[in-house]
Design an enzyme around this catalytic site. Structure first.
Site, PDB file in Angstrom:
ATOM      1  CD  GLU A 127      -3.281  -0.988   1.857  1.00  0.00           C
ATOM      2  OE1 GLU A 127      -3.364  -0.075   2.689  1.00  0.00           O
ATOM      3  OE2 GLU A 127      -4.206  -1.792   1.637  1.00  0.00           O
ATOM      4  CD  GLU A 168      -3.786  -5.908   2.968  1.00  0.00           C
ATOM      5  OE1 GLU A 168      -4.702  -5.179   3.387  1.00  0.00           O
ATOM      6  OE2 GLU A 168      -2.570  -5.665   3.137  1.00  0.00           O
TER       7      GLU A 168
END
Ligand code: AHR
Length: 496
Positions: free
Chosen positions: A176, A299
């Site tokens: 991220e 995820e």
């Protein structure tokens, strides 16, 4: 009211392999995932092997977890691996800034994680620190784990008790990085990825599969830039998409006690995964028509408000029949796109978000999500089979989604497996199924369903939801007939 559905499984037209890695898990230093959920320490009264809880090891072995991602998540880009090796009492402590500001004592580090992987038979997927770590630190971590011979890092590993190198295949170069991993622009990250990835080396015959930080949800520009600028340097590009019942990060809705409408909306939002996969894949196809780079959904899962009274930074939530449907739908979608999607990692394995397992002290329970993964494991490494059918519409107010999510595969022993989710909260479904190119002689099935939509397992009643035999399967003249109740997940196995 029951819907009538005709399915045709095309057993003579396999279209690619369902990688076992679609069933991957994710374990982060977050809340009670690692500490308490996995790691209790060797001196704990909770039965353990080298500090890792035995009940969790057994459950994860039973589910055939193929690959486990660690140490984050956002934690990964603040994690300095050297703090997590050597004698435990000498390891420095740190603040877990992302998750509750609690102290991290580094007692669970590289050796402990790789031991966990050995114990459960999973491949490690390590997330490296690009956001706040150095290139040298990342290079040395790979050397520490995989170098066979004499080198500063390999010698340190040996002094710390591990003579042989480990086999480490999957390595994420940041997480991220558009947010907690450094708030970077894709152009900047693409260059950083190229620089860091250069030093993630293949030592001693170990071949690293390099995974770049990919987009959040529908950030198609991120995918475009990454594929254009760095596609030639990666094996996989990650993507994150969480199912948010409300779509509002400030109030994400409750894990239990939800309405029929919230059930419907959650499943609708889950189905959005397909649009994301299709659109990101289309961009990847332009730069990589041979599909060398995998799309890795590392995820995914439901994200609700935390359980009342628990630390908001710990992301602890219950897990109901609705989560079982979310898991089954997503896995069926991943199967369908198995040519491009070759690994996924549900968030997370124990005590965090859409968990497989919940623990409380010495007690442990398996969630409905766990049961779906365990039922579906027959699809791992099997050949994906097309299934022709028209799903009836599942309507709620002015909105509608398909009532069914279906997937089929043929495994190495020649068995055909069919997984079906009935999304409707009120209607059952009756099936007539033909199988082309396959003479089925026996059929058996397992069913996960419950009286209440928000039924869940608790520590006092840990088997409220568990798979049972699917009764009423009929195989006659090559046609398979069965019925599913509302809000259910089933897996049927056919043998010749
Ligand atoms: O899974 C919880 C968090 O969600 C991860 O740390 C992060 O990568 C994502 O935002």
């Amino acid at each position: 009211m029951d819907s009538m559905i005709k399915l045709t499984i095309q057993a003579d037209a396999p279209k690619g392999t369902i990688s076992r890695n679609l069933y991957g898990q994710f374990s982060e230093h977050l809340g009670r995932c690692i500490y308490e959920g996995i790691w209790v320490g060797e001196d704990s009264p909770i039965p353990n092997t080298d500090g890792i809880r035995n009940d969790v090891i057994e459950a994860l072995k039973q589910a055939s977890v193929p690959v486990l991602r660690w140490p984050g998540g956002c934690f990964a880009d603040e994690y300095h691996w050297k703090d997590g090796v050597g004698p435990a009492h000498e390891r420095p402590r740190m603040i877990n800034n992302n998750w509750g500001g609690v102290e991290e004592n580094n007692h669970f580090g590289t050796h402990e994680f790789l031991r966990l992987c050995e114990l459960i038979g999973a491949e490690p997927y390590i997330s490296g620190n690009l956001g706040s770590g150095t290139v040298q630190e990342m290079q040395q971590w790979v050397e520490y784990m995989t170098f066979d011979g004499t080198s500063p890092m390999a010698d340190w590993r040996k002094r710390n008790g591990r003579e042989e190198p480990w086999k480490v295949t999957y390595f994420g170069v940041g997480n991220e990085n558009w947010s907690c991993g450094g708030n970077m622009r894709p152009e900047y990250y693409a260059d950083e990825y190229r620089r860091y990835a250069t030093y993630v080396r293949n030592y001693s015959g170990n071949r690293i599969y390099k995974i770049a930080c990919g987009p959040n949800e529908d950030n198609y520009r991120w995918t475009e830039v990454l594929m254009r600028e760095a596609g030639a340097y990666m094996d996989g590009l990650s993507m994150h998409y969480y199912t948010l019942q409300t779509g509002d990060w400030k109030d994400k809705g409750e894990a239990v006690g939800f309405s029929d409408q919230e059930w419907f909306v959650t499943l609708k939002r889950t189905l959005h995964m397909e649009e994301l996969i299709v659109k990101h894949s289309a961009i990847m196809d332009r730069y990589d028509p041979d599909k060398k780079v995998a799309l890795i959904v590392d995820e995914w899962g439901t994200w609700y408000n935390v359980e009342p009274g628990t630390n908001p930074g710990f992301l602890y939530q219950q897990n109901t029949m609705r989560d079982a449907l979310v898991a089954g739908i997503n896995l069926n979608l991943f199967h369908r796109h198995c040519e491009r999607v070759r690994m996924t990692n549900i968030a997370q394995v124990v005590n965090v978000l859409q968990a497989m397992i919940l623990t409380e002290g010495s007690r442990m329970l398996l969630t409905p999500t766990y049961h779906v993964f365990e039922m579906y494991k027959v699809h791992q490494d099997a050949e994906w089979l097309p299934v022709a059918f028209d799903s009836p519409a599942y309507k709620f107010g002015d909105e509608e989604i398909p009532q069914l999510s279906v997937s089929a595969s043929k495994d190495a022993q020649g068995k055909v497996h069919l997984s079906v989710c009935n999304l409707s909260h009120k209607d059952g479904a009756e099936f007539r199924t033909d199988i082309t190119g396959f003479e089925a002689v026996t059929a058996s099935g397992r069913l996960l369903s419950a009286e209440r939509l928000d039924a869940h397992n608790t520590f006092d009643s840990p088997e409220t939801i568990k798979p049972v035999v699917l009764e009423g399967i009929v195989l006659a003249d090559g046609t398979l007939s069965f019925r599913l109740p509302p809000a259910s997940v089933a897996v049927i196995t056919l043998e010749q």
